[in-house]
Design a protein around this motif. Structure first.
Motif, mmCIF file in Angstrom:
data_model
loop_
_atom_site.group_PDB
_atom_site.id
_atom_site.type_symbol
_atom_site.label_atom_id
_atom_site.label_comp_id
_atom_site.label_asym_id
_atom_site.label_seq_id
_atom_site.Cartn_x
_atom_site.Cartn_y
_atom_site.Cartn_z
ATOM 1 N N LEU B 160 0.807 -1.186 -0.127
ATOM 2 C CA LEU B 160 0.160 -0.108 0.098
ATOM 3 C C LEU B 160 0.993 1.361 -0.043
ATOM 4 O O LEU B 160 0.712 2.206 -0.868
ATOM 5 N N VAL B 161 1.864 1.466 0.900
ATOM 6 C CA VAL B 161 2.692 2.428 1.067
ATOM 7 C C VAL B 161 3.674 2.567 -0.237
ATOM 8 O O VAL B 161 3.765 3.423 -0.855
ATOM 9 N N PHE B 162 4.504 1.513 -0.598
ATOM 10 C CA PHE B 162 5.659 1.756 -1.542
ATOM 11 C C PHE B 162 5.198 1.598 -2.823
ATOM 12 O O PHE B 162 5.911 2.023 -3.755
ATOM 13 N N SER B 163 4.085 0.737 -2.989
ATOM 14 C CA SER B 163 3.913 0.412 -4.492
ATOM 15 C C SER B 163 2.485 1.406 -4.990
ATOM 16 O O SER B 163 2.757 1.981 -5.891
ATOM 17 N N VAL B 164 1.541 1.411 -3.986
ATOM 18 C CA VAL B 164 0.326 1.938 -4.464
ATOM 19 C C VAL B 164 0.344 3.643 -4.299
ATOM 20 O O VAL B 164 0.380 4.236 -5.298
ATOM 21 N N THR B 165 0.902 3.868 -3.087
ATOM 22 C CA THR B 165 0.936 5.340 -2.778
ATOM 23 C C THR B 165 1.888 6.064 -3.486
ATOM 24 O O THR B 165 2.088 6.966 -4.166
ATOM 25 N N PHE B 166 3.254 5.443 -3.287
ATOM 26 C CA PHE B 166 4.279 6.096 -3.814
ATOM 27 C C PHE B 166 4.960 5.780 -5.024
ATOM 28 O O PHE B 166 5.667 6.138 -5.718
ATOM 29 N N ASN B 167 4.461 4.415 -5.299
ATOM 30 C CA ASN B 167 4.898 3.748 -6.747
ATOM 31 C C ASN B 167 6.398 3.803 -6.742
ATOM 32 O O ASN B 167 6.689 4.174 -7.745
ATOM 33 N N LEU B 168 7.158 3.471 -5.498
ATOM 34 C CA LEU B 168 8.428 3.213 -5.805
ATOM 35 C C LEU B 168 8.852 1.782 -6.041
ATOM 36 O O LEU B 168 9.827 1.639 -6.649
ATOM 37 N N LEU B 169 8.134 0.760 -5.629
ATOM 38 C CA LEU B 169 8.632 -0.565 -5.789
ATOM 39 C C LEU B 169 7.475 -1.359 -6.267
ATOM 40 O O LEU B 169 6.487 -0.935 -6.188
ATOM 41 N N PRO B 170 8.036 -2.472 -7.179
ATOM 42 C CA PRO B 170 6.986 -3.378 -7.586
ATOM 43 C C PRO B 170 6.457 -4.226 -6.773
ATOM 44 O O PRO B 170 6.946 -4.501 -5.374
ATOM 45 N N SER B 171 5.109 -4.349 -6.708
ATOM 46 C CA SER B 171 4.428 -5.077 -5.446
ATOM 47 C C SER B 171 4.381 -6.771 -6.054
ATOM 48 O O SER B 171 4.137 -7.543 -5.177
ATOM 49 N N THR B 172 4.404 -7.057 -7.130
ATOM 50 C CA THR B 172 4.311 -8.600 -7.562
ATOM 51 C C THR B 172 5.348 -8.972 -8.606
ATOM 52 O O THR B 172 6.069 -8.405 -9.054
ATOM 53 N N GLY B 173 5.525 -10.648 -8.329
ATOM 54 C CA GLY B 173 6.435 -11.133 -9.586
ATOM 55 C C GLY B 173 7.960 -10.857 -9.167
ATOM 56 O O GLY B 173 8.379 -10.325 -8.110
ATOM 57 N N PHE B 174 8.803 -11.240 -10.184
ATOM 58 C CA PHE B 174 10.124 -11.120 -9.826
ATOM 59 C C PHE B 174 10.891 -10.508 -11.295
ATOM 60 O O PHE B 174 10.982 -11.058 -12.347
#
Lengths: 330, 319
Positions: B160-174
């Motif tokens: 929620l924080v790093f992927s959705v809100t700030f879009n800094l890091l991927p949330s899934t996969g490799f």
């Protein structure tokens, strides 16, 4: 008076109001002299010793004065204490099986003192640690230096402790019941070693064993419930104890020449714990001679016709004890 | 003397190997029979509306119509030949399916382990050495929170924080290192809290020991106490906790891998259980058991290296 190497005056250790564990320890020692600090467990002797090295518990407050060759030991910062410990003041602890690091070779534990106090040459440290081990009577010292504590016997471990205490050539060696954990025969060897190896230092020897006192001490300081009740030269205190407590301690040491009828005399009761001590003589509840006046604390004063000092309103004058030092030693 | 020691080590290794084989046998047997009690894979595998005859044919094809003891003996026989069986669902050897997933799980496990070991041991040390002072007061609630938060919640929060809100890091996969960060942090937060508490306890316990007082009486300062005296003495309890964590992590972290769609063993486990894919489940459990045993074995060796009092014969060395 200034030929005294160690001069402790009115040392006090307190854990807060009403919790005064040591209330005025005064003692002096010349170079090469051994002062025995005697008393039951809980009388404050170990705490006094730790306080001299700044190793008392964090919550304890220490006051008074303790000079070692003119250097004040009390009230030092941790940084200053680190330069004093191991170098000017060193300690021999009671149980070497727990007082040595189990995962470090004994050689490394001796070398550590030198590493801390400025011997940077590793080879010199190693050489000296082997010399020290040999000097304290550890056979095959070069190989033994590579042993871990669990590979040595109790007597050998205590010899290692002594080697550690000597490694910094200290002026004051504090030995806290160094032979209590040992067999009697080994105890005698370790006492002899301690005596020989500390000719250039003052030794504060803590024990509850009057037999050991007779063997090693030059001066005796008897503590009871945090305060000094009697102090003086060994011959005088052992031969003519003035304080009823000292007399009782001596009476509870068996004399091999006199067959004991029945049980060995003991001192009934217990040392009043911290918080239950009042302004009177702390020994009065257990004292056969106590009277009304004992509700007032007797000062430590010189005895007539002797070098000792005693804190008692009704001191004994030796008439009760006829044993000489030699007899007590055996 | 030398030869005697070597013989003792050989005997010790032999005993440990025997114990390992017995443990593996127990695990495979238990899992085999427990699975047969769990339901019928053919029912699941057959398409919607398949007739009873079709299902029976499928059951025969999978060999599930044979008596259970017969199936068990076949399974053991194949196992001895190194054959872990074919996946019912994916029609590939179970071994192949697993080995494809191993690198992902190992990557994640190692990242989480390094992170949790560094943070946990560090925090534990700081807490113990500053007992009652502000560093401990700051870290204690953090550790409690870390230990109280379940992975599925930590993971979702991080996404929620790093992927959705700030879009800094991927949330899934490799896709490279970036995608490793969130799952590794999720996994590590729990382990780090456990390790921190353990370390704090171990350090406090050691600080009370007489040898620490001896070291201080030599003039040792805090830095020396920690590096020369504490480090090695606390390494043994810490190693014990770390070993457990490693074994857990290498077995595949089901929840974390699911949340981050991480293509590792954990995800494969869920898939295989969902599909009653008996051979694959058996293979995964066998792998986990082997990992546990291997980690334990390495830990035991490490004990002997770290602590000279530990001997391979199990007896304390005499004086």
């Amino acid at each position: 008076m200034n030929d005294m190497l160690l001069d402790v005056r009115d040392l006090r250790v307190s854990f807060g109001p009403g919790k005064d564990a040591v209330t005025g320890l005064t003692l002096r020692a010349r170079r090469g002299e051994t002062v025995a600090l005697v008393g039951e467990s809980g009388c404050g002797k170990t705490l006094s010793a730790l306080a001299l090295a700044g190793l008392q518990p964090r919550e304890a407050a220490v006051s008074g004065s303790a000079e070692l060759g003119g250097v004040q030991l009390l009230g030092r910062t941790e940084r200053q204490l680190r330069r004093i410990r191991g170098n000017l003041v060193s300690m021999v602890f009671q149980d070497a099986s727990t007082a040595l690091n189990p995962l470090m070779t004994v050689g490394a534990q001796i070398e550590e003192v030198m590493a801390i106090h400025g011997t940077h040459d590793r080879r010199a440290r190693r050489k000296r640690s082997v010399e020290l081990l040999a000097a304290v009577g550890v056979p095959d010292a070069a190989n033994r230096a590579r042993s871990h504590p669990h590979q040595l016997s109790g007597g050998m471990r205590q010899r290692v402790m002594i080697a550690i205490a000597l490694a910094g050539s200290p002026d004051l060696v504090i030995a806290d019941e160094p032979t209590t954990a040992l067999d009697v025969t080994v105890q005698a060897q370790v006492l002899a070693l301690l005596r020989e190896s500390t000719r250039d230092a003052a030794v504060l020897f803590i024990t509850h064993d009057m037999g050991v006192v007779a063997e090693i001490a030059d001066q005796v300081v008897v503590m009871y419930a945090g305060t000094v009740v009697e102090s003086g030269p060994i011959a005088e205190v052992l031969e003519r104890p003035h304080h009823p407590y000292t007399a009782a301690l001596l009476a509870s040491v068996p004399d091999p020449d006199v067959p004991q009828a029945g049980e060995l005399p003991t001192i009934p009761g217990r040392v009043p714990p911290l918080g239950e001590r009042d302004a009177g003589c702390p020994f009065r509840d257990r004292c056969p001679k106590s009277q009304d006046r004992c509700r007032e604390r007797p000062p430590l004063g010189p005895v007539a016709g002797g070098e000792s000092a005693v804190a008692c309103w009704y001191p004994e004058h030796g008439e009760g004890s006829s044993r000489t030092v030699e007899e007590a030693t055996r | 003397m030398r030869a005697g020691a070597a013989a003792a080590v050989c005997r010790y290794l032999g005993i440990r190997l025997g114990q390992a084989l017995i443990a593996l046998f127990g695990v495979t047997t238990a899992v085999f029979f427990a699975l047969r009690l769990s339901g019928d894979p053919a029912q699941l595998l057959a398409p919607q509306g398949a007739s009873q005859a079709d299902i029976a044919a499928l059951r025969h094809q999978l060999g599930l119509d044979a008596p259970v003891w017969r199936q068990y003996l076949d399974y053991l026989g194949n196992l001895l030949h190194g054959d872990l069986g074919y996946s019912y669902v994916q029609h590939e050897p179970a071994l192949t399916l697993i080995t494809q997933r191993i690198p992902y799980t190992v990557n994640l496990a190692l990242a989480a382990l390094v992170l949790s070991a560094v943070l946990g041991v560090g925090a534990g040390m700081v807490m113990a050495l500053n007992r009652g002072r502000w560093p401990e007061r700051v870290l204690t609630p953090l550790v409690l929170v870390g230990q109280a938060m379940p992975a599925f919640w930590t993971g979702i929060l991080l996404i929620l924080v790093f992927s959705v809100t700030f879009n800094l890091l991927p949330s899934t996969g490799f896709n490279g290192f970036d995608s490793l960060i969130l799952p590794a942090v999720t996994l590590a937060s729990l382990s780090a809290a456990t390790i921190a508490r353990m370390t704090r306890g171990a350090v406090l316990e050691q600080l009370d020991r007489d040898y620490i007082r001896t070291a201080r009486s030599k003039g040792a300062g805090t830095a020396r106490l920690v590096t020369r005296h504490l480090a090695r003495n606390i390494s043994i309890p810490i190693l014990t906790v770390l070993a457990l964590e490693v074994a857990n992590l290498l077995g595949g972290s089901v929840v974390t891998e699911l949340i981050f769609a991480w293509p590792g063993i954990g995800q494969l486990t869920v898939q295989s259980v969902d599909g009653r894919d008996f051979p694959l489940i058996q293979a995964i459990v066998l792998l986990a058991a082997v990992v546990y045993i291997a980690v334990n074995f390495v830990t035991d060796i490490a004990y002997a290296v770290l602590d000279p009092r530990v001997t391979t014969t199990g007896k304390a060395a005499g004086p």
